[in-house]
Design a protein around this motif. Structure first.
Motif, PDB file in Angstrom:
ATOM      1  N   ILE A   1      -1.022   9.238  -3.784  1.00 20.00           N
ATOM      2  CA  ILE A   1      -1.124   9.809  -5.079  1.00 20.00           C
ATOM      3  C   ILE A   1      -0.201  11.326  -5.198  1.00 20.00           C
ATOM      4  O   ILE A   1       0.566  11.400  -5.939  1.00 20.00           O
TER       5      ILE A   1
ATOM      6  N   ARG B   1       0.587  -1.282  -0.004  1.00 20.59           N
ATOM      7  CA  ARG B   1      -0.011  -0.033   0.006  1.00 20.59           C
ATOM      8  C   ARG B   1       0.889   1.313  -0.163  1.00 20.59           C
ATOM      9  O   ARG B   1       1.883   1.374   0.677  1.00 20.59           O
TER      10      ARG B   1
ATOM     11  N   LEU C   1      -8.029   5.670 -10.040  1.00 19.73           N
ATOM     12  CA  LEU C   1      -7.825   6.613  -9.026  1.00 19.73           C
ATOM     13  C   LEU C   1      -6.983   7.713 -10.011  1.00 19.73           C
ATOM     14  O   LEU C   1      -7.301   8.765  -9.677  1.00 19.73           O
TER      15      LEU C   1
ATOM     16  N   TYR D   1      -3.330  -0.976  -3.240  1.00 22.31           N
ATOM     17  CA  TYR D   1      -4.156   0.375  -2.623  1.00 22.31           C
ATOM     18  C   TYR D   1      -3.296   1.445  -2.480  1.00 22.31           C
ATOM     19  O   TYR D   1      -1.791   1.465  -2.373  1.00 22.31           O
ATOM     20  N   ILE D   2      -3.913   2.901  -2.825  1.00 21.20           N
ATOM     21  CA  ILE D   2      -3.316   4.021  -2.683  1.00 21.20           C
ATOM     22  C   ILE D   2      -4.125   5.097  -2.373  1.00 21.20           C
ATOM     23  O   ILE D   2      -5.337   4.830  -2.543  1.00 21.20           O
ATOM     24  N   ASP D   3      -3.657   5.855  -1.254  1.00 23.56           N
ATOM     25  CA  ASP D   3      -4.653   6.976  -0.878  1.00 23.56           C
ATOM     26  C   ASP D   3      -4.198   8.383  -1.497  1.00 23.56           C
ATOM     27  O   ASP D   3      -3.342   8.432  -2.244  1.00 23.56           O
ATOM     28  N   SER D   4      -4.960   9.581  -0.946  1.00 20.12           N
ATOM     29  CA  SER D   4      -4.658  10.779  -1.537  1.00 20.12           C
ATOM     30  C   SER D   4      -3.057  11.099  -1.232  1.00 20.12           C
ATOM     31  O   SER D   4      -2.515  11.711  -2.027  1.00 20.12           O
ATOM     32  N   SER D   5      -2.528  10.458  -0.197  1.00 16.69           N
ATOM     33  CA  SER D   5      -1.234  10.854   0.246  1.00 16.69           C
ATOM     34  C   SER D   5      -0.274  10.057  -0.718  1.00 16.69           C
ATOM     35  O   SER D   5       0.742  10.726  -1.325  1.00 16.69           O
TER      36      SER D   5
ATOM     37  N   LYS E   1      -6.192  -2.205 -11.284  1.00 20.29           N
ATOM     38  CA  LYS E   1      -7.358  -1.232 -11.652  1.00 20.29           C
ATOM     39  C   LYS E   1      -7.806  -0.209 -10.765  1.00 20.29           C
ATOM     40  O   LYS E   1      -8.044   0.980 -11.183  1.00 20.29           O
ATOM     41  N   LYS E   2      -7.488  -0.571  -9.592  1.00 23.56           N
ATOM     42  CA  LYS E   2      -7.799   0.605  -8.450  1.00 23.56           C
ATOM     43  C   LYS E   2      -6.952   1.855  -8.668  1.00 23.56           C
ATOM     44  O   LYS E   2      -7.545   2.810  -8.527  1.00 23.56           O
TER      45      LYS E   2
ATOM     46  N   THR F   1       0.290   4.654   1.191  1.00 17.97           N
ATOM     47  CA  THR F   1      -0.526   5.545   1.933  1.00 17.97           C
ATOM     48  C   THR F   1       0.329   6.358   2.860  1.00 17.97           C
ATOM     49  O   THR F   1       1.358   6.102   3.084  1.00 17.97           O
TER      50      THR F   1
END
Lengths: 148, 115
Positions: free
Chosen positions: B61, B21, B90, B55-59, B85-86, B23
């Motif tokens: 990105i 991840r 995003l 998984y990747i969150d806004s941080s 795909k996730k 994140t």
């Protein structure tokens, strides 16, 4: 189906972000949402928790983050409150504007709005409350047949 | 699961195989340190293989954007390979898909870097 409610009061730490995300994932799964919707709900909660811990409470150990999950027949409603100075919505940039595309931050609220059906943000001088709502469609007994 | 990286060299290009991840916190810091370390050693052609990033969150990105601009500002190139795909979705909704040079085949991705 009757309403189910679970509330947490958490410290202003990164662990809180992970805990809120995990709780959201579990509760959304139990509510019958599909994998993709669960991921979106969990990510929206994660982003809201990040905002509460970092920008709201600024990691202040004396301030808490309150996370509340309420499940009704129609909706999963998640409310996250911090005890910061209150988010200034006018200062939240549009992350899709060409001049902001290469900025390294400022996408959290955009992602939250993208992933949830309704989002209410209520800033005040004693903190910010963000309410995230996901509609449940096709709920059957115990929410087992809920789908998106 | 936090993020792990391992590097390999192919025809002058550093391929960074990422997994886990990206994140806020550990994952973002790992990516930042990896890119900084590569640039410090003069490796300016970087291909981030995100095939095992689930998984990747806004941080995360933001960290990808930071890596991209940092490498570019030092005269290098940073490209992305094998998006899940996730991550693909995003980057689409954040309009970053067209900013990054995204590849889905390692051999042609390596060849696409300037000599």
């Amino acid at each position: 189906m009757s309403a189910h409610r679970v509330s947490y009061t958490l410290d202003s730490t990164l662990d809180t972000v992970n805990s809120a995300e995990e709780a959201a994932s579990q509760i959304a799964t139990e509510a019958g949402f599909g994998d993709e919707e669960v991921m979106k709900i969990a990510m929206a909660v994660r982003e809201a928790a990040v905002n509460a811990v970092l920008h709201g409470n600024a990691y202040d150990p004396g301030k808490k983050v309150m996370v509340d999950f309420e499940r009704t027949a129609e909706n999963l409603v998640i409310t996250i409150r911090d005890q910061g100075k209150g988010l200034d919505l006018a200062k939240v940039p549009d992350p899709l504007a060409p001049e902001n595309l290469l900025k390294t931050s400022g996408r959290g609220i955009f992602l939250i709005r993208s992933f949830m059906d309704e989002v209410e943000i209520n800033p005040s001088t004693t903190g910010t409350e963000i309410k995230l709502i996901k509609h449940v469609h096709g709920t059957a007994v115990d929410g087992k047949e809920a789908s998106q | 699961m936090s993020m792990k990286t391992s590097n390999r060299q192919v025809d002058g290009v550093t391929i960074v195989d990422c997994s886990g991840r990206i994140t806020l916190g550990e994952g973002s810091v790992t990516l930042r340190d990896t890119v900084r370390d590569l640039l410090g050693k003069g490796n300016k052609k970087i291909l981030l293989n995100l095939g095992d990033v689930n998984y990747i969150d806004s941080s995360g990105i933001g960290e990808l954007v930071s890596a991209y601009t940092t490498v570019k500002n030092q005269g290098g190139e940073l490209k992305l390979l094998n998006l899940t795909k996730k991550v693909h979705d995003l980057l689409q909704i954040t309009k970053l898909y067209t900013v990054f040079d995204v590849k889905d085949d390692e051999a042609s991705a390596v060849k696409s870097f300037g000599k």
